[in-house]
Design a protein around this motif. Sequence first.
Motif, short mmCIF file in Angstrom:
data_model
loop_
_atom_site.label_atom_id
_atom_site.label_comp_id
_atom_site.label_asym_id
_atom_site.label_seq_id
_atom_site.Cartn_x
_atom_site.Cartn_y
_atom_site.Cartn_z
N UNK A 257 1.00 -1.11 0.06
CA UNK A 257 0.32 0.14 0.33
C UNK A 257 1.09 1.65 -0.35
N UNK A 258 0.47 2.51 -0.05
CA UNK A 258 0.91 3.57 -0.19
C UNK A 258 0.78 3.78 0.82
N UNK A 259 1.20 3.86 1.59
CA UNK A 259 1.58 4.27 3.02
C UNK A 259 2.98 3.77 4.37
N UNK A 260 3.17 4.38 4.80
CA UNK A 260 4.51 4.54 5.85
C UNK A 260 4.52 4.76 6.71
N UNK A 261 5.32 4.26 7.73
CA UNK A 261 5.42 5.22 9.89
C UNK A 261 6.53 5.56 9.17
N UNK A 262 6.69 6.86 9.52
CA UNK A 262 7.94 7.36 10.28
C UNK A 262 8.38 7.58 11.57
N UNK A 263 9.66 6.43 12.32
CA UNK A 263 9.62 7.34 13.76
C UNK A 263 10.16 8.05 14.19
N UNK A 264 9.36 9.26 13.57
CA UNK A 264 10.13 10.26 14.61
C UNK A 264 9.12 11.44 15.22
N UNK A 265 9.75 11.09 16.22
CA UNK A 265 8.21 11.95 17.35
C UNK A 265 8.30 13.32 17.13
N UNK A 266 9.28 13.89 16.29
CA UNK A 266 8.97 15.39 17.24
C UNK A 266 8.14 16.30 15.27
N UNK A 267 7.48 15.37 14.59
CA UNK A 267 7.10 15.93 14.03
C UNK A 267 5.39 15.71 14.38
N UNK A 268 4.10 16.53 14.01
CA UNK A 268 3.02 16.91 14.57
C UNK A 268 3.06 18.01 13.84
N UNK A 269 1.78 18.81 15.00
CA UNK A 269 0.95 19.78 14.72
C UNK A 269 0.51 21.21 15.61
N UNK A 270 -0.10 22.62 15.61
CA UNK A 270 -0.17 23.01 15.81
C UNK A 270 -1.39 22.17 16.61
N UNK A 271 -1.03 22.69 18.10
CA UNK A 271 -2.17 22.13 18.58
C UNK A 271 -2.77 20.29 18.93
N UNK A 272 -1.61 19.94 18.43
CA UNK A 272 -1.38 18.22 18.33
C UNK A 272 -1.02 18.17 20.07
N UNK A 273 -0.37 18.80 20.94
CA UNK A 273 -0.04 17.88 22.25
C UNK A 273 -1.67 17.56 23.09
N UNK A 274 -2.43 18.98 23.24
CA UNK A 274 -4.07 19.10 23.44
C UNK A 274 -4.97 17.81 23.03
N UNK A 275 -4.70 17.17 21.72
CA UNK A 275 -4.93 15.80 21.47
C UNK A 275 -5.05 14.93 21.82
N UNK A 276 -3.68 14.59 22.34
CA UNK A 276 -3.50 13.70 22.49
C UNK A 276 -3.43 13.39 24.11
N UNK A 277 -3.61 14.94 24.72
CA UNK A 277 -3.96 14.61 26.26
C UNK A 277 -4.83 14.12 26.16
N UNK A 278 -5.88 14.49 25.43
CA UNK A 278 -6.98 14.33 25.58
C UNK A 278 -7.75 12.75 25.11
N UNK A 279 -6.67 11.96 24.35
CA UNK A 279 -7.13 10.93 23.67
C UNK A 279 -6.37 9.89 25.07
N UNK A 280 -5.49 10.74 25.55
CA UNK A 280 -4.53 9.62 27.26
C UNK A 280 -5.64 10.44 28.28
N UNK A 281 -6.35 10.89 28.01
CA UNK A 281 -7.31 11.30 29.50
C UNK A 281 -8.73 10.02 29.11
N UNK A 282 -9.15 9.81 28.02
CA UNK A 282 -10.09 9.06 28.09
C UNK A 282 -9.35 7.19 27.52
N UNK A 283 -8.17 7.05 27.92
CA UNK A 283 -7.99 6.13 27.32
C UNK A 283 -6.94 5.71 29.58
N UNK A 284 -7.27 7.05 29.96
CA UNK A 284 -7.18 6.93 31.84
C UNK A 284 -5.15 6.56 32.04
#
Length: 157
Positions: free
Chosen positions: A70-97
Amino acid sequence: MASNHPAPEVLDWLTANGWTPGRDIGEHAEKLVEVRVRDAERQGVALLPSPVAVRVIHAYGLLRFPHPKADESWVMKPTVGYEGDAALIAELAAGLGTSLFPVGYEESERGLILVDKSGRWFHLHHTGGYFMGDDEYDAFSRFLSGAEAQDAEDYFV
């Protein structure tokens, strides 16, 4: 299903893409983690890396894992993100506990690959959060098989 060893097809795929057992990018991993932590702080959110996430970055950091069919790849680089992603990560983490920390991203749509403190893998996509696997070998196996990701909400506490 969590495993201490990759299935033969996963091992072949990993090694074909630059990974070797015992691989460790050393201090470079620590710098990648530090950059990501600082970016989250700049966004007003504390993202704390778990030992499992740090181990994943040490072992797979900076590698690109293309899907063989498939035309899909995972790139193992944790520094790539976008503005506001940290809040979305925290929101998902809260749901998962639990805590989540980025270890990479899905190249075509820039969805973030996250690892929780128990080693489970999740995908934060613009359409929501998804469970990817119980550990890296499970996530890699599911990726290669084309298994459909489960909604992360199925794992909420």
